[in-house]
Design a protein around this motif. Structure first.
Motif, PDB file in Angstrom:
ATOM      1  N   ALA A 100     -60.678 -65.290  84.542  1.00 46.39           N
ATOM      2  CA  ALA A 100     -59.919 -65.097  83.301  1.00 46.39           C
ATOM      3  C   ALA A 100     -59.855 -63.628  82.904  1.00 46.39           C
ATOM      4  O   ALA A 100     -58.970 -63.217  82.171  1.00 46.39           O
ATOM      5  CB  ALA A 100     -60.535 -65.925  82.169  1.00 46.39           C
ATOM      6  N   GLU A 137     -62.233 -69.210  75.721  1.00 42.27           N
ATOM      7  CA  GLU A 137     -61.763 -70.538  76.136  1.00 42.27           C
ATOM      8  C   GLU A 137     -62.181 -70.844  77.583  1.00 42.27           C
ATOM      9  O   GLU A 137     -62.418 -71.988  77.937  1.00 42.27           O
ATOM     10  CB  GLU A 137     -60.243 -70.645  75.990  1.00 42.27           C
ATOM     11  CG  GLU A 137     -59.743 -70.633  74.550  1.00 42.27           C
ATOM     12  CD  GLU A 137     -60.446 -71.646  73.659  1.00 42.27           C
ATOM     13  OE1 GLU A 137     -60.871 -72.704  74.146  1.00 42.27           O
ATOM     14  OE2 GLU A 137     -60.581 -71.361  72.451  1.00 42.27           O
ATOM     15  N   ALA A 138     -62.234 -69.789  78.394  1.00 47.96           N
ATOM     16  CA  ALA A 138     -62.673 -69.981  79.779  1.00 47.96           C
ATOM     17  C   ALA A 138     -64.121 -70.467  79.804  1.00 47.96           C
ATOM     18  O   ALA A 138     -64.477 -71.397  80.530  1.00 47.96           O
ATOM     19  CB  ALA A 138     -62.524 -68.680  80.558  1.00 47.96           C
ATOM     20  N   ASP A 154     -58.989 -60.057  77.525  1.00 45.82           N
ATOM     21  CA  ASP A 154     -58.536 -60.911  76.427  1.00 45.82           C
ATOM     22  C   ASP A 154     -59.703 -61.769  75.971  1.00 45.82           C
ATOM     23  O   ASP A 154     -60.121 -62.688  76.658  1.00 45.82           O
ATOM     24  CB  ASP A 154     -57.367 -61.779  76.942  1.00 45.82           C
ATOM     25  CG  ASP A 154     -56.770 -62.647  75.840  1.00 45.82           C
ATOM     26  OD1 ASP A 154     -57.484 -62.960  74.863  1.00 45.82           O
ATOM     27  OD2 ASP A 154     -55.591 -63.017  75.978  1.00 45.82           O
ATOM     28  N   HIS A 158     -63.414 -78.866  81.390  1.00 50.43           N
ATOM     29  CA  HIS A 158     -63.124 -79.782  80.295  1.00 50.43           C
ATOM     30  C   HIS A 158     -62.098 -79.203  79.324  1.00 50.43           C
ATOM     31  O   HIS A 158     -62.106 -78.008  79.036  1.00 50.43           O
ATOM     32  CB  HIS A 158     -64.417 -80.107  79.540  1.00 50.43           C
ATOM     33  CG  HIS A 158     -64.256 -81.186  78.533  1.00 50.43           C
ATOM     34  ND1 HIS A 158     -63.998 -80.941  77.209  1.00 50.43           N
ATOM     35  CD2 HIS A 158     -64.280 -82.532  78.666  1.00 50.43           C
ATOM     36  CE1 HIS A 158     -63.889 -82.097  76.567  1.00 50.43           C
ATOM     37  NE2 HIS A 158     -64.054 -83.078  77.417  1.00 50.43           N
ATOM     38  N   ALA A 181     -60.052 -63.948  73.482  1.00 53.55           N
ATOM     39  CA  ALA A 181     -59.781 -65.361  73.181  1.00 53.55           C
ATOM     40  C   ALA A 181     -59.743 -66.159  74.486  1.00 53.55           C
ATOM     41  O   ALA A 181     -60.273 -67.260  74.565  1.00 53.55           O
ATOM     42  CB  ALA A 181     -58.452 -65.499  72.440  1.00 53.55           C
ATOM     43  N   ARG A 182     -59.148 -65.552  75.498  1.00 54.84           N
ATOM     44  CA  ARG A 182     -59.061 -66.242  76.779  1.00 54.84           C
ATOM     45  C   ARG A 182     -60.446 -66.384  77.411  1.00 54.84           C
ATOM     46  O   ARG A 182     -60.792 -67.433  77.952  1.00 54.84           O
ATOM     47  CB  ARG A 182     -58.129 -65.485  77.723  1.00 54.84           C
ATOM     48  CG  ARG A 182     -57.890 -66.240  79.025  1.00 54.84           C
ATOM     49  CD  ARG A 182     -57.093 -65.421  80.003  1.00 54.84           C
ATOM     50  NE  ARG A 182     -55.738 -65.195  79.551  1.00 54.84           N
ATOM     51  CZ  ARG A 182     -54.996 -64.163  79.945  1.00 54.84           C
ATOM     52  NH1 ARG A 182     -55.481 -63.274  80.780  1.00 54.84           N
ATOM     53  NH2 ARG A 182     -53.773 -64.025  79.497  1.00 54.84           N
ATOM     54  N   ALA A 224     -64.251 -74.097  78.608  1.00 52.65           N
ATOM     55  CA  ALA A 224     -63.797 -75.073  79.605  1.00 52.65           C
ATOM     56  C   ALA A 224     -64.868 -75.335  80.655  1.00 52.65           C
ATOM     57  O   ALA A 224     -65.018 -76.455  81.139  1.00 52.65           O
ATOM     58  CB  ALA A 224     -62.510 -74.584  80.268  1.00 52.65           C
ATOM     59  N   GLU A 238     -53.691 -71.233  73.549  1.00 55.00           N
ATOM     60  CA  GLU A 238     -54.528 -70.476  74.483  1.00 55.00           C
ATOM     61  C   GLU A 238     -55.554 -71.368  75.180  1.00 55.00           C
ATOM     62  O   GLU A 238     -55.872 -71.181  76.350  1.00 55.00           O
ATOM     63  CB  GLU A 238     -55.258 -69.374  73.689  1.00 55.00           C
ATOM     64  CG  GLU A 238     -56.150 -68.504  74.533  1.00 55.00           C
ATOM     65  CD  GLU A 238     -55.616 -67.095  74.677  1.00 55.00           C
ATOM     66  OE1 GLU A 238     -54.976 -66.619  73.729  1.00 55.00           O
ATOM     67  OE2 GLU A 238     -55.832 -66.484  75.727  1.00 55.00           O
ATOM     68  N   LEU A 250     -57.623 -72.059  84.816  1.00 48.69           N
ATOM     69  CA  LEU A 250     -58.915 -72.098  85.528  1.00 48.69           C
ATOM     70  C   LEU A 250     -58.968 -73.239  86.548  1.00 48.69           C
ATOM     71  O   LEU A 250     -59.547 -73.078  87.630  1.00 48.69           O
ATOM     72  CB  LEU A 250     -60.067 -72.254  84.535  1.00 48.69           C
ATOM     73  CG  LEU A 250     -60.417 -71.003  83.737  1.00 48.69           C
ATOM     74  CD1 LEU A 250     -61.549 -71.301  82.786  1.00 48.69           C
ATOM     75  CD2 LEU A 250     -60.773 -69.843  84.647  1.00 48.69           C
TER      76      LEU A 250
END
Lengths: 104, 290
Positions: free
Chosen positions: A37, A47-48, A41, B190, A43-44, A51, B21, B29
Motif C-alpha cells: 500500500a 486501511e491496509a 497515504d 477482511h 488513510a490507505r 484489512a 478508501e 491488497l
C-alpha cells in the motif's frame, strides 16, 4: 534506531493488549500489506493494516482506538500514535527532524 | 498480481462502483498480496457486487459458488460422471476388453464433472472465484475450504493433487448467519461493507438512474436511509433502492409525499409486516423529508 518493522510489532503488541487476536501469519501479512500500500497515504496505510489485522468487525473499534491518537497526543498534531508517529514525507522516506518519540 | 492502488480505485470507479478508501484498499491488497478477501456486512450492501466488478475490471471470468446448507465436495469441487462411465463400461464390454484396460481411463479427466472450485483451480487463465454466503455452508465445508484457500490446490484421490496454474482471485461473502471459524478468517483479508451513507447512496442512485429528478434522488436516499433505522425484518438493499427509484421514475412521481411512498412500497419491502409498519408511518416519514 527505530525500524519500521519494530514499530509495526509494537503496534501489533498494542492491538493484542486491546484483545484483538493477531497471529504471526497475520503479522507477516500486515508487513506485506503496508509494503504494497505504500507509506505515502496514511488513510490507505491504515486501511491496509485493518484489512490484514482486523478479521472481525467487532474488533474494528479497538483497532481505531489503538491507531488513533489519545487526547494527550492531539496537541502534537501527530495523526497516529505508535507506528504512525514515524515521520514520513510524501515519498515514504523518513523525515529525520520532526519526530518526537511518543510512547503509547 | 502486479497492480497499483490507483489502478484499482480507477477500475472500481470505471465500473460505476461507488466506494471508499476502505473498500479500495482491501480490494487492492487482495490482488497485490494474492490473498482471499472475506467480505462481511448486511444483506444487500453490495458485497457480491465487489466480485462482479472485480471480474469486469480484470477482464476475467467470474466463477460463482453459491453456498447453502448441506453443500458438499461433490457439488462444490468435482463429481465422477457416473452415467458416462457406465456407458463407456458397456461399450468396452462389447469389445471384450478386460477390467484392467477399462479402469485405466475410466478415472481420467474426461469422466470428471468439474464443479466451480475445480473449474477455478484448473482454469489456464486468471479467474475471479466468488464463494457466496459462505456462512450458509456447514462447518465441515468451511474446513474443507481451508486447503484450497491457503495452497490453491485440491486433491482428487484417483488423479492426485491439482495445483492452480493461475491463482484465482478469491472473494468470500458472509451475512454472518453463523460465525465463521478463526482459521478461515486468518487466511483471508477482511473487509466490512455497511449500507452506504446518505451522500454515497444519492451518488449511486444518480449514477444508476440518471433520469430521476435530482431532488427526488436526494429524497429517495433519505427515505431509504430512514427505513433502515426502523428495525425492519429486512431493510431495503441497494439493489431494491435502485429498483424503487426506477419505479418512481416510471410512475411519473414528482414529489415523495405519503401517497407516492405508498404507491411503490412493494418494490422496497418484501415482508408484509415491514410494509404495514411503513405504510402506517408514511405520513410522518414524508413530512420528515420536507
Amino acid at each position: 534506531m527505530t525500524t519500521f518493522s519494530g514499530e509495526l510489532l509494537r503496534f501489533i503488541g498494542e492491538l493484542r493488549l486491546a484483545e484483538v487476536p493477531v497471529s504471526v501469519a497475520e503479522t507477516l501479512d500486515a508487513m506485506r500489506a503496508v509494503a504494497a500500500a505504500g507509506l505515502g497515504d496514511r488513510a490507505r496505510m491504515r486501511e491496509a493494516l485493518a484489512a490484514a489485522l482486523v478479521k472481525n468487525e467487532a474488533d474494528r473499534e479497538a483497532f481505531d482506538e489503538v491507531a488513533a491518537p489519545g487526547d494527550s497526543f492531539r496537541d502534537t498534531g501527530v495523526p497516529f500514535c505508535g507506528l504512525f508517529v514515524i515521520g514520513l514525507d510524501d515519498t515514504g522516506h523518513r523525515k529525520s527532524e520532526n519526530v518526537p518519540r511518543i510512547s503509547c | 498480481m502486479n497492480v497499483s492502488a490507483e489502478f484499482v480505485a480507477q477500475g472500481l470507479r470505471n465500473a460505476s462502483y461507488i466506494t471508499n478508501e476502505r473498500v479500495e484498499t482491501a480490494v487492492f491488497l487482495a490482488l497485490a498480496l494474492d490473498k482471499p478477501l472475506l467480505i462481511e456486512g448486511p444483506a444487500g450492501s453490495g458485497k457480491t457486487e465487489v466480485a462482479k466488478v472485480l471480474a469486469r475490471m480484470l477482464g476475467a471470468e467470474l466463477i460463482r459458488l453459491q453456498c447453502y446448507e448441506g453443500l458438499d465436495e461433490a457439488r462444490a469441487l468435482y463429481e465422477w460422471n457416473y452415467q458416462k462411465q457406465l456407458l463407456r463400461l458397456q461399450a468396452d464390454e462389447h469389445q471384450g476388453l478386460r477390467w484392467e484396460d477399462v479402469s485405466e481411463h475410466l478415472f481420467s479427466r474426461e469422466y470428471l464433472l468439474e464443479r466451480p472450485l475445480l473449474r477455478a483451480i484448473s482454469s489456464p487463465r486468471k479467474v475471479v472465484l466468488l464463494i457466496d454466503e459462505v456462512d450458509k455452508a456447514d462447518e465441515e465445508f468451511e474446513a474443507f475450504l481451508l486447503e484450497l484457500l491457503s495452497d490453491f490446490q485440491v486433491t482428487v484421490p484417483e488423479l492426485g493433487t491439482i495445483r492452480a496454474r493461475e491463482h484465482p482471485v478469491v472473494v468470500l461473502t458472509s451475512n454472518r448467519a453463523r460465525e465463521l471459524s478463526e482459521a478461515l478468517r486468518r487466511r483471508c483479508l477482511h473487509l466490512f461493507i455497511d449500507f452506504p451513507g446518505l451522500e454515497q447512496e444519492r451518488c449511486i442512485i444518480e449514477l444508476k438512474v440518471p433520469d430521476l429528478d435530482a431532488q427526488l434522488a436526494v429524497d429517495a436516499a433519505r427515505f431509504v436511509n430512514a427505513l433502515r433505522k426502523l428495525g425492519l425484518k429486512k431493510p431495503p438493499s441497494i439493489a431494491e433502492t435502485l429498483d424503487w427509484a426506477r419505479a418512481l421514475l416510471r410512475l411519473g412521481i414528482a414529489q415523495l409525499d405519503a401517497p407516492a411512498i405508498r404507491s411503490a412500497l412493494g418494490v422496497l419491502l418484501k415482508h408484509e409486516d415491514d410494509r404495514a409498519k411503513v405504510e402506517a408511518k408514511a405520513g410522518a416519514l414524508a413530512a420528515r423529508l420536507r
